[in-house]
Design an enzyme around this catalytic site. Sequence first.
Site, PDB file in Angstrom:
ATOM      1  N   ASN A  64       0.841  -1.208   0.000  1.00 32.57           N
ATOM      2  CA  ASN A  64       0.000   0.000   0.000  1.00 32.57           C
ATOM      3  C   ASN A  64       0.872   1.253   0.000  1.00 32.57           C
ATOM      4  O   ASN A  64       0.423   2.337  -0.295  1.00 32.57           O
ATOM      5  CB  ASN A  64      -0.955   0.021   1.195  1.00 32.57           C
ATOM      6  CG  ASN A  64      -0.264  -0.257   2.529  1.00 32.57           C
ATOM      7  OD1 ASN A  64       0.882  -0.707   2.565  1.00 32.57           O
ATOM      8  ND2 ASN A  64      -0.954  -0.020   3.623  1.00 32.57           N
ATOM      9  N   GLY A 107       4.219   3.553  -1.256  1.00 35.38           N
ATOM     10  CA  GLY A 107       4.859   3.759  -2.556  1.00 35.38           C
ATOM     11  C   GLY A 107       6.006   4.706  -2.348  1.00 35.38           C
ATOM     12  O   GLY A 107       5.813   5.762  -1.781  1.00 35.38           O
ATOM     13  N   GLN A 124       3.550   4.601   5.345  1.00 35.74           N
ATOM     14  CA  GLN A 124       2.381   5.390   5.733  1.00 35.74           C
ATOM     15  C   GLN A 124       2.790   6.488   6.727  1.00 35.74           C
ATOM     16  O   GLN A 124       3.907   6.966   6.661  1.00 35.74           O
ATOM     17  CB  GLN A 124       1.275   4.505   6.327  1.00 35.74           C
ATOM     18  CG  GLN A 124       0.555   3.651   5.306  1.00 35.74           C
ATOM     19  CD  GLN A 124       1.303   2.378   4.965  1.00 35.74           C
ATOM     20  OE1 GLN A 124       1.803   1.703   5.840  1.00 35.74           O
ATOM     21  NE2 GLN A 124       1.383   2.068   3.704  1.00 35.74           N
ATOM     22  N   VAL A 171       0.215   5.221  -5.568  1.00 31.14           N
ATOM     23  CA  VAL A 171      -0.341   3.876  -5.699  1.00 31.14           C
ATOM     24  C   VAL A 171      -1.693   3.894  -6.394  1.00 31.14           C
ATOM     25  O   VAL A 171      -1.986   3.069  -7.244  1.00 31.14           O
ATOM     26  CB  VAL A 171      -0.460   3.204  -4.300  1.00 31.14           C
ATOM     27  CG1 VAL A 171      -1.117   1.831  -4.399  1.00 31.14           C
ATOM     28  CG2 VAL A 171       0.930   3.054  -3.675  1.00 31.14           C
TER      29      VAL A 171
END
Length: 428
Positions: free
Chosen positions: A38, A40, A222, A298
């Site tokens: 998830n 990138g 993240q 993404v």
Amino acid sequence: MSSLVIAGAQWGDEGKGKITDFLSQKADFVVRYAGGDNAGHTLVHAGQKLHVQLIPSGICLPHVQNVIGTGVVVNPKTLFAEIDYLAAHGVAVHNLKVSSRAQVIMPYHQLFDQLQESLKSEKIGTTHKGIGPAYQDKLERIGIRIADLLDPETLRLRLEQALSVKNLLLTKVYEQEPLDFDSIYQEYLAYGEKLRPYVADTSYLINEALDAGQRVLFEGAQGIMLDIDHGTYPFVTSSNPVAGGAAVGAGVGPQRIQEIIGVAKVYCSRVGAGPFPTELHDETAQTIRDTAHEYGVVTGRPRRIGWLDIVALRHAKRVSGLTQLSLNCLDVLSGFETVKIATAYELDGQVIDYYPASERDLARCQPIYEELPGWSEDITTCKTLADLPAAARAYLNRVCELVDLPLATFAVGADRSATNVLGQLWRD
Ligand code: IMP
Ligand code: MG
């Protein structure tokens, strides 16, 4: 021993890649500790920009041992696609280890990511990579680990068990076709064989490296505000991007972590749904979005934009134990007459300095802004704080003062060379 964590201090996409890239040059290990494909990030190799989602950021440097840690959920298909992609761009992957204990993302996880989201009245806006369902299965203890792929009997047992549950849900709840055991079994058995040379007890390797005085960089994915426990739940990812996640996800003691660098942009962005007190819906937002090309790597989605939120940054500092701050995208704020920083919120007539847990409270929070003079100069070639226009320097100083952290780096452009390092980052 020398170790540091690089963690996103906002909602992801803070530009962690650039500082990770810089620090990787002097690292012995680069370890991903949470999340999966998830994420990138962009790497620079021999003048070309390379995009990877799962493989750690030190991969282009042959001297760096890259590790996909236990806390990561691994999609083998993505992993091999990235290895092939890197090879096609001149990067031979000989320096990668994958934790034998990491969970595997299976085809049904991606399927359930979409199906589960489709039933929610309040969509999270996930990346549809199967991240949440893979972590769900880990906690339900029906997950499949990398080690299981290496053993045909264990894989058979685990997959039979998982599919018996998944197929019931698929057919009876979601009214979908059941999944075929044999094709998944064969496909994942083959991945296991291909993975074998990469698989290791990575906690063992990392601890050994730390014992030998090597430098270990724990690479967060993240951002802290997307942390499953400390973020804007339920609009979060399913892992722990906080620095504590590095201890758990890599398999090292918390005392092994020395420095924790929080990376933030000088404004905020977020993809997907969820609270965002300083969000802007005006021209300023569009200007920032266009200047900084704020569209998801993404998913391609336009990112939501807002002024810098010190309340959220202080929250990130607290829950993650940040010791230094990296501020990115200062150039993006050039050209505004004034720039704003949210220093507190007003909630039902009260001034608060903490990030409320309740989504409904957050929706009522009105940011209290401090407005600083802007600057119009092109700052993209500035190398030191002294090179910056006084207003830009004052802005950075004020942010660090408000968050009460020393500035590790500041960036004035997207290029690797535009990240300016102030002082020593590794502790040794
Ligand atoms: P998931 O991680 O795919 O489950 O998505 C959950 C939430 O986290 C969604 O709002 C995503 O947009 C967001 N998210 C996941 N990965 C990233 C990232 O690398 N950058 C920014 N947002 C992310
Ligand atoms: Mg990213």
